[in-house]
Design an enzyme around this catalytic site. Structure first.
Site, PDB file in Angstrom:
ATOM      1  N   LYS A 114       0.832  -1.197   0.000  1.00 57.35           N
ATOM      2  CA  LYS A 114       0.000   0.000   0.000  1.00 57.35           C
ATOM      3  C   LYS A 114       0.871   1.254   0.000  1.00 57.35           C
ATOM      4  CE  LYS A 114      -2.944  -0.049   3.326  1.00 57.35           C
ATOM      5  NZ  LYS A 114      -3.882   0.163   4.463  1.00 57.35           N
ATOM      6  N   LYS A 126       3.279  -2.344  11.203  1.00 56.05           N
ATOM      7  CA  LYS A 126       1.984  -2.292  11.890  1.00 56.05           C
ATOM      8  C   LYS A 126       2.195  -2.706  13.332  1.00 56.05           C
ATOM      9  CE  LYS A 126      -2.388  -1.487  10.803  1.00 56.05           C
ATOM     10  NZ  LYS A 126      -2.955  -0.740   9.659  1.00 56.05           N
ATOM     11  N   ASP A 166      -5.396   3.177  13.763  1.00 50.67           N
ATOM     12  CA  ASP A 166      -6.124   2.139  13.031  1.00 50.67           C
ATOM     13  C   ASP A 166      -7.359   1.876  13.906  1.00 50.67           C
ATOM     14  OD1 ASP A 166      -5.648   0.062  10.653  1.00 50.67           O
ATOM     15  OD2 ASP A 166      -6.469  -1.112  12.287  1.00 50.67           O
TER      16      ASP A 166
HETATM   17  O1  2IT Z   1      -4.306   0.707   7.342  1.00 46.95           O
HETATM   18  C1  2IT Z   1      -3.787   1.844   7.235  1.00 46.95           C
HETATM   19  O2  2IT Z   1      -3.285   2.234   6.182  1.00 46.95           O
HETATM   20  C2  2IT Z   1      -3.804   2.711   8.410  1.00 46.95           C
HETATM   21  N1  2IT Z   1      -4.321   2.312   9.441  1.00 46.95           N
HETATM   22  C3  2IT Z   1      -3.188   4.081   8.363  1.00 46.95           C
HETATM   23  C4  2IT Z   1      -1.708   4.005   8.547  1.00 46.95           C
HETATM   24  C5  2IT Z   1      -1.011   5.333   8.647  1.00 46.95           C
HETATM   25  O3  2IT Z   1       0.211   5.287   8.887  1.00 46.95           O
HETATM   26  O4  2IT Z   1      -1.625   6.390   8.492  1.00 46.95           O
END
Ligand code: 2IT
Length: 448
Positions: A114, A126, A166
């Site tokens: 992503k 994460k 998140d």
């Molecule tokens: O799943 C995701 O892309 C998020 N929870 C946001 C992660 C972020 O660093 O803003």
């Protein structure tokens, strides 16, 4: 085709049989990469697949805290630092009772691709905890965040690892985490967390970004068929931050959003969740910590379907905004029967593998979360840039950049899908386009 991919899938199944969600996410990506591995042997020679499925580092720790009655509690804390080929690890923190290593590895793995798709310099990571924020007082949440950061602080930094929100982690939690980080690190390092308050370094539009981004992405998909959101009926699941942004933007583009949902069931509002009062109420529902969608139905006199998901509602567009695997085979069959034309995922890995297989055999426009929900982390990337510049863009400037990024992501996914022989398959497109940028950087950086 591709013995290399076969071998990798076999190895993953053997090594991590208990990591269900991680296996699901990584096997989906490996399947998409078959034509890439067939075409270019450099990736196998450099053992890119063997390396990309193993986190560079995983931190697991104890999070002890005390509730308002003086009772001791202990939760599990994690940070998976998955890949730093493109930049510092970047990705959210999830606080939810379901959190375990498999879930955070799946999310961290998705995040690599992503973040790559955004075109910004961010690696993937994460973290989170199995802490359940539901029903906790603000003081309890604060003490939990402080304890969590008491360990995490030594592993993060604006050029090392930049956590964000998140599920279960929003502006309030980021504030508490930042307070503790500053105290322990003895530095106000603005760029160490994103999703900060807009009065102290947070980007304008960050709360809206994921929801707006998914609608911008869907708009591009619809445009490939000469279509738009105008006059469409939309089903949305969840009622958190992402759902809120998606409701707002879809409504602004002329659609009528008729559902939102929670763990207790879904709301059907025949008049549309369209007035500023209704949309603002979603924020109140989240802030209350009750986690009940029924509150909306009670307040606005809408239908409430206890224990059900919204996918039985006849709609043109369905946007899953709640959590992983919330769209199963029966759900997508029902949506298809009722004439759905587009399903852009907003939650990460919203769709089960069986449901996805079914969708590939139809002409429904379907996009994976790692492409269509990338607007959130993209805006986090913009927040990092603004913090480095000691500067902040206005809302319209951030929104414009977000819109351009989402259009570019759509274009790269579409083109990669075409180039590698599966036109219209946004899953293959996202996995391939996301992979190439990371893998090429890993090759450039040698054995590491
Ligand atoms: O799943 C995701 O892309 C998020 N929870 C946001 C992660 C972020 O660093 O803003």
């Amino acid at each position: 085709m591709s013995k290399y991919v076969d071998r990798m899938i076999e190895q993953l199944n053997k090594t991590y049989p208990w990591e269900k969600e991680f296996l699901q996410a990584s096997i989906e990506v490996l399947e998409s990469l078959r034509p890439v591995m067939e075409k270019d042997s450099r990736y196998e020679e450099a053992a890119i697949l063997e390396r990309i499925v193993v986190p560079e580092r995983t931190i697991m720790f104890r999070v002890p805290w005390m509730d308002d009655n003086g009772k001791y509690h202990v939760n599990h804390g994690f940070r998976v630092q998955f890949n730093s080929a493109l930049g510092p690890y970047k990705g959210g923190l999830r606080f939810h009772p379901s959190v375990n290593l498999s879930i955070l590895k799946f999310l961290g793995f998705e995040q690599i691709f992503k973040n790559s798709l955004t075109g910004l310099p961010m690696g993937g990571g994460k973290g989170g905890s199995d802490f359940d924020p539901r029903g906790k007082s603000s003081a309890e949440v604060m003490r939990f965040c402080q304890s969590f950061m008491s360990e995490l602080w030594r592993h993060i930094g604006q050029d090392l690892d930049v956590p964000a929100g998140d599920i279960g982690v929003g502006g309030r939690e980021i504030g508490f985490l930042m307070g503790q980080y500053k105290k322990l690190a003895n530095i106000h390092q603005g760029g160490v967390l994103t999703g900060k308050g807009q009065g102290w370094g947070g980007s304008k539009m960050r709360p809206e970004a994921t929801g707006f981004g998914v609608v911008y992405f869907a708009q591009e998909m619809l445009a490939t068929k000469g279509d738009s959101f105008e006059g469409k009926k939309v089903a949305i699941s969840g009622f958190g931050n992402v759902a809120w942004g998606a409701v707002r933007k879809a409504t602004e583009l002329g659609a009528k959003v008729v559902t939102i949902s929670g763990p207790d069931g879904f709301v059907y509002d025949a008049n549309g969740i369209s007035t500023p009062e209704k949309i603002a109420y979603m924020l109140e529902m989240r802030a209350s910590g009750r986690d009940k969608a029924q509150d909306y139905a009670d307040k606005f006199g809408a239908e409430f379907h206890a224990g059900k998901r919204p996918w039985c509602t006849p709609v043109d567009v369905a946007i899953p905004c709640a959590t992983q695997n919330e769209l199963g085979l029966e759900d997508v069959k029902e949506l298809k029967k009722n004439g759905v034309i587009a399903i852009p995922e907003a939650s990460n890995m919203s769709t089960t593998p069986e449901a996805m297989e079914f969708l590939f055999e139809t002409d429904i426009l379907f996009s994976p979360g790692k492409a269509s929900n990338a607007g959130g982390v993209a805006t986090s990337g913009l927040e990092m840039s603004q913090n480095s510049l000691r500067f902040g863009w206005e809302s319209d400037e951030v929104d414009q950049k977000l819109h351009t990024i989402m259009k570019n992501i759509h274009k790269s996914c579409k083109e990669a899908a075409e180039q590698f022989g599966t036109p219209g398959n946004y899953v293959n497109g996202a996995n391939i386009a996301g992979f190439l940028r990371v893998a090429n950087a890993m090759i450039d950086q040698g054995v590491c």
